[in-house]
Write a protein that holds these residues in place. Sequence first.
Motif, PDB file in Angstrom:
ATOM      1  N   SER A 272      41.693 -41.326 -23.613  1.00  0.00           N
ATOM      2  CA  SER A 272      41.014 -40.197 -24.227  1.00  0.00           C
ATOM      3  C   SER A 272      39.707 -39.921 -23.508  1.00  0.00           C
ATOM      4  N   VAL A 273      39.230 -38.681 -23.625  1.00  0.00           N
ATOM      5  CA  VAL A 273      38.004 -38.284 -22.957  1.00  0.00           C
ATOM      6  C   VAL A 273      36.813 -38.678 -23.813  1.00  0.00           C
ATOM      7  N   PRO A 274      35.780 -39.335 -23.226  1.00  0.00           N
ATOM      8  CA  PRO A 274      34.623 -39.717 -24.020  1.00  0.00           C
ATOM      9  C   PRO A 274      33.849 -38.499 -24.492  1.00  0.00           C
ATOM     10  N   SER A 275      33.177 -38.626 -25.623  1.00  0.00           N
ATOM     11  CA  SER A 275      32.374 -37.539 -26.177  1.00  0.00           C
ATOM     12  C   SER A 275      30.916 -37.768 -25.817  1.00  0.00           C
ATOM     13  N   LEU A 276      30.307 -36.806 -25.138  1.00  0.00           N
ATOM     14  CA  LEU A 276      28.901 -36.913 -24.787  1.00  0.00           C
ATOM     15  C   LEU A 276      28.045 -36.693 -26.026  1.00  0.00           C
ATOM     16  N   SER A 277      26.883 -37.307 -26.029  1.00  0.00           N
ATOM     17  CA  SER A 277      25.904 -37.013 -27.067  1.00  0.00           C
ATOM     18  C   SER A 277      25.393 -35.591 -26.864  1.00  0.00           C
ATOM     19  N   GLN A 278      24.817 -35.010 -27.914  1.00  0.00           N
ATOM     20  CA  GLN A 278      24.262 -33.658 -27.783  1.00  0.00           C
ATOM     21  C   GLN A 278      23.179 -33.636 -26.717  1.00  0.00           C
ATOM     22  N   GLU A 279      22.377 -34.687 -26.681  1.00  0.00           N
ATOM     23  CA  GLU A 279      21.307 -34.763 -25.680  1.00  0.00           C
ATOM     24  C   GLU A 279      21.872 -34.682 -24.273  1.00  0.00           C
ATOM     25  N   ALA A 280      22.900 -35.487 -23.989  1.00  0.00           N
ATOM     26  CA  ALA A 280      23.485 -35.494 -22.651  1.00  0.00           C
ATOM     27  C   ALA A 280      24.112 -34.146 -22.317  1.00  0.00           C
ATOM     28  N   SER A 281      24.787 -33.545 -23.284  1.00  0.00           N
ATOM     29  CA  SER A 281      25.424 -32.249 -23.045  1.00  0.00           C
ATOM     30  C   SER A 281      24.394 -31.178 -22.716  1.00  0.00           C
ATOM     31  N   ILE A 282      23.284 -31.171 -23.456  1.00  0.00           N
ATOM     32  CA  ILE A 282      22.262 -30.153 -23.236  1.00  0.00           C
ATOM     33  C   ILE A 282      21.610 -30.326 -21.872  1.00  0.00           C
ATOM     34  N   ILE A 283      21.274 -31.569 -21.522  1.00  0.00           N
ATOM     35  CA  ILE A 283      20.612 -31.809 -20.237  1.00  0.00           C
ATOM     36  C   ILE A 283      21.536 -31.453 -19.081  1.00  0.00           C
ATOM     37  N   ALA A 284      22.820 -31.817 -19.198  1.00  0.00           N
ATOM     38  CA  ALA A 284      23.777 -31.459 -18.146  1.00  0.00           C
ATOM     39  C   ALA A 284      23.930 -29.951 -18.041  1.00  0.00           C
ATOM     40  N   HIS A 285      23.957 -29.281 -19.186  1.00  0.00           N
ATOM     41  CA  HIS A 285      24.078 -27.823 -19.192  1.00  0.00           C
ATOM     42  C   HIS A 285      22.862 -27.168 -18.547  1.00  0.00           C
TER      43      HIS A 285
END
Length: 510
Positions: free
Chosen positions: A109-122
């Motif tokens: 399964s694909v790991p779920s990023l934290s909101q923090e990680a998703s925002i910074i990557a975005h």
Amino acid sequence: MAQAWPKAKPKLTQDAFDEAVASNIEDFDMSRDEAIRSAVEEFNVQGYDLSGVVTNMAGNDLQSHPIAVACQGLRDACGGQGSLPEALEALSSSLQASTPESSGTAGGSVPSLSQEASIIAHKGGAMQALLEACRQLQNKTDELLKALKLLQVLLGWLETRDAFTEAKARTGVELLHDLLREGASIPEAKTAVATVAEAAARQVEEAKCRLVDSGTVATLLEQMQEPNAPLDFLGAACGVVRSVTTADDERPPASKAFMHARLLAKNHAAIRVLLGVLRRVPAAEEPGTACRVLGTVRQVAANEEICREFTDDGGVMACLHVLNFNDAHVLEVESGPTGLISDLLGFNKRYAPFRECAAQRDVCRACLGALRQLAHSDTVKKLLAEAGALDQAVHCVELHSGSDDVVEAALGLLGNMMLRQPEICAKAAVAGVADVVVEAMQRHAGRAHVQRQACLVTRIMVARNPELRPLFLERGAEALLRAAKAAHPASCRDVGSAALRDLGLDNYND
């Protein structure tokens, strides 16, 4: 009257949040943690959307975060300044370090990023950089697979999915289509492309439309027909077809999911392709893939014409065989006047891998769901009744009586089969459906969706067959229906009252 979705909340910027936190610290002498909590509460009260804000890093330099540094490194590598494979590895490591331990990757399964990680990557431009990396790595399979895997991880966040569709130059959807036709020369790469497409389409109407309009879904349907297409690819491709025919984005005023289903069925033989896949998948050994195919059939079979096409090609019988129905009975029906399949021996051999699947809860639920959708057609109702589907639905409930989702799906199938069909209602009484309904209401008293379906089945059975009323009344249906209305008024008040009325009872609105 069309449903009006709630007005979207205004997006809060990182700068505005940081300023509020700094003000709380300086003006009110709060600690940093207190200042952050206070700012979050205040902006929530004001009705702001904080989904694009890194709350626990307020006032810090986001550009120095390891994910932001890795994103910059990938952008540089795409521009010729550095090694692409090394930059991909660095981004993968930084994202993995920000992945909650509970998400893991067990079972692939694909790991779920934290909101923090998703925002910074975005904010760091990871999406655009990965799309460019995929373009440059089309002929390097290992690196391409890594880039596609990272894309899938990032697409777990809604704003990143929007960015995927809105990417500059050629969109992510166009890139996926190019990879399917030219770049993804091995099965693993095609499977990865289809998996990314499914992730991109989740809850994003624009992505669904572009996947259909660009011809990407049509290409997937063509490749699904290849005799050597691996099961992993077939499951992923079904996921894409299901996504574009599912209305799950509440932001636009309307969805084209129904139009997509009609278009794919009429112009690209989607329902026949799915039937061909269903015949290939050994459901007993590959239950996950079988569930994906059946779930896609349920979405694509959106109108009478599509249901009839699937039925005429033997699709209903294929679904019944997934549930391990009695071969002799099915063959007797198929050799009769309907004449759906001429080669009976070939038919029996074709579905042999599907036997003994009803005991698998997920497969059973998915198959019941597909048949439930098909049973909206009056022609299919009668065919199912002749083939013994009433007995099979009862058997599924007996096998999974403790599973509320299977029971709800079985009751939904029974209700659709019997609607406006008094002869089928009479057969259902003989099959013991009244007992199933009463036992389901007793066992799943707290499940509103089960209670609602039980109320509907009760009403459907007795509305045109008043002679069946004693079957329910003698089993205590009145008390159960009134209890369902009281416990679940939003779901059961209307259907419960209707069932009590059609049972001939007074005070049915109480």
